[in-house]
Design a protein around this motif. Structure first.
Motif, PDB file in Angstrom:
ATOM      1  N   ARG A 156       0.847  -1.189   0.000  1.00 58.84           N
ATOM      2  CA  ARG A 156       0.000   0.000   0.000  1.00 58.84           C
ATOM      3  C   ARG A 156       0.885   1.242   0.000  1.00 58.84           C
ATOM      4  N   GLU A 157       0.274   2.381  -0.309  1.00 56.33           N
ATOM      5  CA  GLU A 157       0.976   3.658  -0.289  1.00 56.33           C
ATOM      6  C   GLU A 157       0.628   4.387   1.004  1.00 56.33           C
ATOM      7  N   VAL A 158       1.670   4.727   1.771  1.00 55.70           N
ATOM      8  CA  VAL A 158       1.459   5.393   3.059  1.00 55.70           C
ATOM      9  C   VAL A 158       1.770   6.874   2.898  1.00 55.70           C
ATOM     10  N   PRO A 159       0.830   7.753   3.271  1.00 52.83           N
ATOM     11  CA  PRO A 159       1.064   9.192   3.097  1.00 52.83           C
ATOM     12  C   PRO A 159       2.097   9.723   4.097  1.00 52.83           C
ATOM     13  N   VAL A 160       2.801  10.748   3.662  1.00 52.18           N
ATOM     14  CA  VAL A 160       3.797  11.409   4.505  1.00 52.18           C
ATOM     15  C   VAL A 160       3.189  12.680   5.083  1.00 52.18           C
ATOM     16  N   ARG A 161       3.382  12.853   6.398  1.00 50.94           N
ATOM     17  CA  ARG A 161       2.854  14.037   7.075  1.00 50.94           C
ATOM     18  C   ARG A 161       3.990  15.006   7.386  1.00 50.94           C
ATOM     19  N   ALA A 162       3.667  16.279   7.462  1.00 44.62           N
ATOM     20  CA  ALA A 162       4.649  17.280   7.882  1.00 44.62           C
ATOM     21  C   ALA A 162       4.835  17.172   9.395  1.00 44.62           C
ATOM     22  N   LEU A 163       6.061  17.059   9.831  1.00 45.48           N
ATOM     23  CA  LEU A 163       6.362  16.926  11.257  1.00 45.48           C
ATOM     24  C   LEU A 163       6.166  18.255  11.969  1.00 45.48           C
ATOM     25  N   GLU A 164       5.409  18.229  13.080  1.00 41.63           N
ATOM     26  CA  GLU A 164       5.202  19.423  13.888  1.00 41.63           C
ATOM     27  C   GLU A 164       5.878  19.328  15.249  1.00 41.63           C
ATOM     28  N   CYS A 165       6.335  18.136  15.628  1.00 37.30           N
ATOM     29  CA  CYS A 165       6.993  17.906  16.920  1.00 37.30           C
ATOM     30  C   CYS A 165       6.055  18.209  18.088  1.00 37.30           C
ATOM     31  N   VAL A 166       4.844  17.702  18.029  1.00 27.95           N
ATOM     32  CA  VAL A 166       3.892  17.843  19.126  1.00 27.95           C
ATOM     33  C   VAL A 166       3.513  16.454  19.614  1.00 27.95           C
ATOM     34  N   PRO A 167       3.191  16.322  20.914  1.00 24.98           N
ATOM     35  CA  PRO A 167       2.891  14.990  21.468  1.00 24.98           C
ATOM     36  C   PRO A 167       1.770  14.259  20.747  1.00 24.98           C
ATOM     37  N   ALA A 168       0.775  14.979  20.260  1.00 21.21           N
ATOM     38  CA  ALA A 168      -0.376  14.326  19.627  1.00 21.21           C
ATOM     39  C   ALA A 168       0.036  13.485  18.418  1.00 21.21           C
ATOM     40  N   GLU A 169       1.129  13.855  17.757  1.00 12.27           N
ATOM     41  CA  GLU A 169       1.568  13.097  16.585  1.00 12.27           C
ATOM     42  C   GLU A 169       1.968  11.678  16.955  1.00 12.27           C
ATOM     43  N   PHE A 170       2.333  11.452  18.232  1.00 13.58           N
ATOM     44  CA  PHE A 170       2.861  10.160  18.649  1.00 13.58           C
ATOM     45  C   PHE A 170       1.934   9.421  19.608  1.00 13.58           C
ATOM     46  N   GLU A 171       0.724   9.917  19.773  1.00 14.59           N
ATOM     47  CA  GLU A 171      -0.242   9.209  20.606  1.00 14.59           C
ATOM     48  C   GLU A 171      -0.550   7.848  19.988  1.00 14.59           C
TER      49      GLU A 171
END
Length: 336
Positions: A52-67
């Motif tokens: 499958r193709e996995v989209p790339v997100r812009a990194l913001e360096c906030v905790p919610a990105e790693f929940e």
């Protein structure tokens, strides 16, 4: 393997990040959710993984990105690592960082799974450091010899490929090679000197003592991984016009006698090592042979007559795989 892990890759569109994603799939790491992060200019791109193709997100360096993320593999350079690793660890993930930022911190383990897997048990900050690419292949090769006969002193010269500087390094080598052949002006921005048909004995910044930071990393990281803080090491690191694959000429002064035949036997038994040592018929390790593989290749095993109990060897590995991506995934496998 068991226990599915939700995984994030930071720096997903760079040379090591893309290789990390390939290695996760090739080694069948039990990935549940896969989140990919990169700089804003890469946002919206997709990277293939497991059909499958996995989209790339812009990194913001906030905790919610790693929940909900169990494991974060970071290969986006020191400045990004310094910001993102504590945030991801505080969110509950275990972070495997491939930059130099945390490697020499006393409360961050520096791990090569074939050499010191036990070090991963103590990670109070939730961060595990992946060593420098040239250091990884060096310690995989010398650790079994250190156990067998003790290393008193080591002299190592590394010959490091353009891809050690990322995609931009590989592209610059290709462009400068074409420019040289066509009689045009050199193409140079990434390396200290033009790299096409050249060797450049300057990698990373120059230090006050005349060594480079790359050479210091080789010395200090090797001591930490081998748990040999007093080990005497002299290192010279050289960038060479090779696309992928680092090489090292290694000279060891041992504490006890170890014949080349005994060293050969120790290396044949060592995890992660492939001995290619029939020089009379041209069978020696080369970067082209190592590219795309995960082993550390050792050859030219011979006595060094300039010192008592001296041994010399030649060590080669793919710097993007075993030198970075594969070692990081192997660390992740220790956490399963």
């Amino acid at each position: 393997m068991s226990s599915v892990k939700n995984v994030a890759v930071v720096g997903a569109t760079g040379a090591v990040g893309r290789e990390t994603i390939r290695v996760l799939e090739q080694r069948r790491f039990p990935v549940g959710e896969l989140r990919l992060f990169a700089s804003p200019r890469s946002a919206g791109m997709t990277v293939p993984f497991a059909g499958r193709e996995v989209p790339v997100r812009a990194l913001e360096c906030v905790p919610a990105e790693f929940e909900g993320i169990d494991l974060v593999l970071v290969s986006a350079g020191g400045a990004v690592s310094r910001r993102v690793c504590p945030v991801a660890a505080a969110a509950g993930a275990t972070v495997i960082d491939k930059s130099s930022v945390f490697r020499m911190e006393p409360d961050v383990p520096l791990v090569v799974p074939e050499v010191n897997p036990q070090a991963i048990r103590r990670r109070p900050r939730g961060i595990v450091a992946n060593p420098n690419c040239a250091t990884i292949q060096l310690v995989v090769a010398v650790a079994p010899l250190h156990r067998a006969a003790g290393i008193r002193r080591m002299v190592v010269s590394t010959y490091q490929s353009a891809s050690g500087a990322g995609e931009k390094g590989r592209a610059e080598l290709e462009a400068d090679t074409r420019a040289f052949l066509e009689g045009r002006a050199p193409v140079q921005s990434t390396f200290a000197r033009p790299l096409g048909f050249n060797c450049v004995p300057l990698i990373d910044r120059l230090l006050d003592d005349g060594s480079t930071f790359e050479e210091r990393k080789t010395v200090e990281e090797t001591r930490k991984i081998l748990e040999a803080p007093a080990l005497r090491i002299a290192a010279t690191t050289v960038r060479v016009p090779v696309l992928v694959g680092h090489s090292a000429a290694v000279f060891l002064e041992l504490e006890r006698p170890l014949a080349p035949e005994e060293a050969w036997a120790e290396l044949c038994r060592a995890p992660g090592v492939v001995v290619v040592d029939e020089p009379s018929v041209g069978k020696v390790p080369t970067p082209r042979d190592a590219a795309g593989t995960d082993a550390v290749y050792v050859g030219r095993i011979r006595r060094d007559p300039s010192v008592e109990h001296g041994l010399a060897l030649w060590v080669v590995a793919d710097n993007l795989r075993k030198g970075a991506a594969t070692n990081g995934v192997q660390i992740a496998e220790l956490l399963l």
